[in-house]
Design an enzyme around this catalytic site. Structure first.
Site, mmCIF file in Angstrom:
data_model
loop_
_atom_site.group_PDB
_atom_site.id
_atom_site.type_symbol
_atom_site.label_atom_id
_atom_site.label_comp_id
_atom_site.label_asym_id
_atom_site.label_seq_id
_atom_site.Cartn_x
_atom_site.Cartn_y
_atom_site.Cartn_z
ATOM 1 N N ASP A 1 -23.805 -30.304 27.173
ATOM 2 C CA ASP A 1 -23.994 -30.005 25.754
ATOM 3 C C ASP A 1 -24.090 -31.274 24.914
ATOM 4 O O ASP A 1 -23.081 -31.913 24.630
ATOM 5 C CB ASP A 1 -22.842 -29.135 25.245
ATOM 6 C CG ASP A 1 -23.088 -28.615 23.834
ATOM 7 O OD1 ASP A 1 -24.238 -28.732 23.345
ATOM 8 O OD2 ASP A 1 -22.145 -28.096 23.224
ATOM 9 N N ASP B 1 -30.811 -30.448 21.283
ATOM 10 C CA ASP B 1 -29.523 -29.892 21.698
ATOM 11 C C ASP B 1 -29.674 -29.202 23.049
ATOM 12 O O ASP B 1 -30.292 -28.140 23.152
ATOM 13 C CB ASP B 1 -29.039 -28.900 20.639
ATOM 14 C CG ASP B 1 -27.593 -28.491 20.827
ATOM 15 O OD1 ASP B 1 -27.075 -28.618 21.954
ATOM 16 O OD2 ASP B 1 -26.968 -28.041 19.850
#
Length: 367
Positions: free
Chosen positions: A45, A248
């Site tokens: 992440d 992201d």
């Protein structure tokens, strides 16, 4: 001799890599916690900082992890931060427990969350030479009350690779030359990609392109500038300018500001030239019947200095008896996110000293 050992240590740490493989929504990597090391799989992440895993004792843990929870008492190097520690104050610990342990609370855009004890322990990754490379006293969260999005099976937690001071890449930055890269395989692939730290992450590819990172608050996020999106000879432009999109790896879909999305959807419909069908689940805005023979056009995202050419694997997915575009409008705010579908089959490198992100089209099953 000591200088040689130190130099050898740096070489080994610059050759750190781990496998990366897909779940329904995310990409997982392998890492180990504690002494002796215990292996877990966690979400890659770049949109968050704190690394955390599920720990015992656990008041509310999801049961889809597929492995035993981390036991702090079984690790000889584990340490919980106290409420009055500088680390707890810098992190902004939510509250102090009766044990004087520092409690953290993190939440995510998909309503996943983790509450637990801010801790430190040894984290280990595989290395190119086959041995594990360890990073001592790494700060992470020992999660005791955790929720994750459905579809993320087999995960123990999250590896936070964001730009803030508590992210893993910030903590180990000097040892990895402040750089890392990953390569995501398609969802249907039977092999894995890689997450690489240090000099081995540098892209040497004739078609590599780079775009600058834009410094904005909060520093957790990696902001890029998107100048437009093209299909053929038509281009749609965003209303906002510099630093208007996040890259992201923890977000599945690509999310566009509403006006930009409307223009992109219109271009896609025109290029495909077939009648769309409605997605009963409401998750996707543009779908076609899976039995409809559609030709998905190449889509170019024009970042500042870098034209990233997206193939059908980056823009459409099979959804039951439908084929749906994995680009959706942002219904919350006028902002865009370049999600992990869009990054499939690219080696994506983050050079945090030069402040650039680079893309190279790659068959990620072969690296």
């Amino acid at each position: 001799m000591e200088r040689f050992k130190h130099f050898q240590s740096l070489i080994n740490q610059k050759a750190v890599q781990s496998i990366v493989f897909p779940t329904e929504n995310s990409y997982l990597t392998k890492l180990s916690f504690g002494t002796p090391p215990v292996e877990y799989f966690a979400i890659v992440d770049t949109g968050s900082d704190l690394t955390w895993i599920q720990c015992v004792p656990c008041t509310k843990c999801y049961n889809s992890q597929g492995s035993s929870l981390f036991d702090p008492q079984a690790s000889s190097t584990y340490k919980a931060f106290s409420c009055d520690s500088q680390t707890c104050r810098a992190f902004g610990g939510e509250q102090c427990l009766k044990t004087n342990d520092c409690q953290y609370h993190v939440t995510y855009g998909d309503m996943s969350s983790s509450i637990g004890i801010l801790s430190s322990d040894t984290l280990s990754f595989d290395s190119i030479n086959g041995q594990k490379t360890t990073f001592s006293t790494s700060i992470f969260g020992c999660g005791r009350n955790n929720q994750v999005q459905l579809g993320n099976l087999g995960i123990a937690g999250i590896v936070g690779l964001g730009g803030g001071p508590f992210s893993l890449v910030s903590q180990i930055g000097p040892q990895i030359d402040h750089r890392f890269s990953y390569c995501f395989v398609p969802r249907f692939a039977k092999s894995s990609g890689k997450l690489i730290f240090g000099q081995e992450s540098i892209i040497f590819h004739p078609k590599a392109i780079s775009t600058p990172l834009v410094s904005k608050y909060p520093q957790t996020f990696y902001y890029l500038t998107l100048n437009g999106v093209s299909i053929g000879d038509k281009t749609a432009h965003p209303s906002s300018t510099q630093g208007n999109v996040l890259i992201d790896s923890g977000v599945t879909l690509t999310i566009l500001e509403p006006d930009l999305y409307s223009s992109v959807e219109a271009m896609v419909k025109e290029a495909i030239g077939k009648e769309p069908v409605q997605d009963p689940s409401g998750a996707f805005n543009l779908c076609y019947g899976a039995d409809t023979n559609i030709n998905v056009p190449e889509m170019v995202f024009h970042f500042s200095g870098a034209d990233v050419r997206l193939q059908p694997v980056n823009t459409f997915m099979v959804n039951g008896d439908l084929v749906c575009m994995v680009i959706v409008p942002n219904s919350v705010n006028p902002f865009s996110v370049f999600g992990n579908y869009a990054q499939i089959n690219f080696q994506v490198e983050y050079d945090l000293q030069k402040r650039v992100v680079s893309f190279a089209p790659t068959d990620c099953t072969q690296i």
